[in-house]
Design a protein around this motif. Structure first.
Motif: not given
Ligand code: S3P
Length: 440
Positions: A225, A209, A221-222, A206-207, A198, A184, A202
């Protein structure tokens, strides 16, 4: 150099659709290029900045084509770009250069990035510092300027980075590098900047948060993806819409509507500031496209009052200070911009360029390293002496802002060069003519 003159204008009226958002257009091409499958982009800004991004991504292995009004991208997947055979020339665009540096920082090959004379003067250390922490190597010209070589990290490491300057470009570069990085990657911004990256990440799967606390906003961001090609509808650029709308506010008897304008809250600061100045702006038909809010905006002419634009507002209107300065020049009383030191490192030193242009047009100003005051003329500013031209310093927004001033001034305003307008607003003169402003 292609000079252009705006004479004092009669009432401006009509409805317009201005070109696509520059920030979103760059990101749509880049995310398309690092996704698998097909991305279709509607309403892409076909300005020189975005075309340069498309050309660079093609050299990195993406397949980009245009059919009618739709741009198609067949991407290489996360981490799938290939070493380019030529130098990547990002033209005038800081966004393109910095975001691409992020993408390339986690691709295990070397590339050379350059730009035009304006871009090659702008600071790149702000992206090199965090990307080096992730394992990338850079060899830049003195002063951390382009041209530079980026050597992507063979094994990128995730970081947790606090931005020293509020910059969506730096945030985005780190998040994009984090895509091809295990684990992360987090960016903390002291005050939120535009979040197009962001939102679009998404949209592509992508993930991402986002958490707010006393420290600021943390965006995570993870890595790795599965980004898959998407349909993207690019809203009209609020930064471009600002020019006809402010013109309508300033030229007596005018009423102009710009349709489908992006109204992301982190971009809409100009419209809040204009309202505080007493501007008659109405926002209708609010809706969402591809994760971004849009609306139709109508501006009607009327008297404006000077205002203090506080530092906290700067990120949400960072590109709009030149046109806000033009509105301030016609307002009653003093306007003060605070906390705007970043304007010194945009396409030009915008504080210096705005101040010099306003003074040439008979408007009193004062400034410091990160502030500017403007004494409004409570109506049309005098305009320049015959034969004098406003210096635009290769800056599209300085060019358009002073043409709008000419429409509202007592004397015509000539700018020394209009060529750069195409970087963000191709068709500017033709669209202004549609609502009644003759530029010659
Ligand atoms: C942009 C961010 C802003 C802005 C620029 C576009 C973006 O720059 O001035 O025109 O698309 O991320 P900073 O993030 O460096 O302030």
């Amino acid at each position: 150099m292609t000079p252009l003159t705006a004479p004092p204008s009669g009432p401006l009226t009509g409805r317009l659709r201005v070109p696509g958002d520059k920030s979103i257009s760059h990101r749509a091409l880049m995310l398309g290029a690092i996704s698998t499958g097909k991305t279709e982009i509607h309403g892409l800004l076909e300005g020189e900045d975005v075309i340069a991004t498309g050309r660079a991504l093609t050299m990195l292995g993406a397949d980009i084509s245009r059919s009618g009004a739709v741009w198609r991208v067949r991407g290489a997947g996360v981490g799938g770009l290939a070493a380019p055979e030529q130098v990547l020339d990002m033209g005038n665009s800081g966004t393109a250069a910095r975001l691409l540096m992020g993408v390339l920082a986690s691709h295990n090959f070397s590339s050379v990035i350059t730009g035009d004379a304006s871009l090659n003067r702008r600071p790149m250390g702000r992206v090199m510092t965090p990307l080096r922490q992730m394992g990338a190597d850079f060899d830049a010209r003195d002063g951390d300027r382009l041209p530079l070589t980026v050597r992507g990290a063979p094994l990128p490491v995730p970081i947790d980075y606090r931005l020293p300057v509020a910059s969506a470009q730096v945030k985005s570069a780190i998040l994009l590098a984090g895509l091809n990085t295990a684990g992360q990657t987090t960016v903390t911004e002291p005050s939120p900047t535009r979040d197009h990256t962001e939102r679009m990440l998404r949209h592509f799967g992508a993930d991402v948060a986002v958490a707010d606390d006393a420290d600021g906003r943390h965006v995570t961001v993870t890595g790795y993806p599965e980004l898959t090609g998407q349909q993207v509808q690019v809203p009209s650029d609020p930064s471009s819409a600002a020019f006809p709308l402010v013109a309508a506010l300033l030229v007596p008897g005018s009423e102009v509507t710009v349709t489908g304008v992006g109204l992301n809250p982190l971009r809409a600061g100009l419209y809040d500031a204009l309202r505080e100045m007493g501007a008659d702006l109405s926002i209708e038909n609010q809706r969402d496209v591809a994760g971004e809010p849009i609306a139709d905006i109508t501006a009607k002419a009327g008297n404006l009052q000077g205002v203090t634009a506080q530092a906290v507002r700067a990120p949400a209107m960072i590109d709009e200070y030149p046109i806000l300065a033009v509105a301030a020049a016609c307002a009653l009383g003093e306007t003060r911009f605070e906390g705007v030191g970043e304007l010194r490192v945009k396409e030009s030193d915008r504080l210096a360029a705005v101040e010099a242009g306003l003074r040439l047009c008979g408007v009193e100003t004062d400034s410091g390293e990160d502030w500017l005051t403007i004494q409004g003329c409570a109506g049309p500013p005098p305009g320049p002496a015959p034969g004098a031209a406003v210096a635009t310093h290769m800056d599209h927004r300085i060019a358009m802002s002073f043409l709008i001033l000419g429409m509202a001034a007592r004397q015509p305003v000539t700018i020394d060069d209009s060529a750069m307008i195409d970087t963000s607003f191709p068709g500017f003169a033709a669209q202004m003519a549609e609502i009644g402003a003759g530029l010659t």
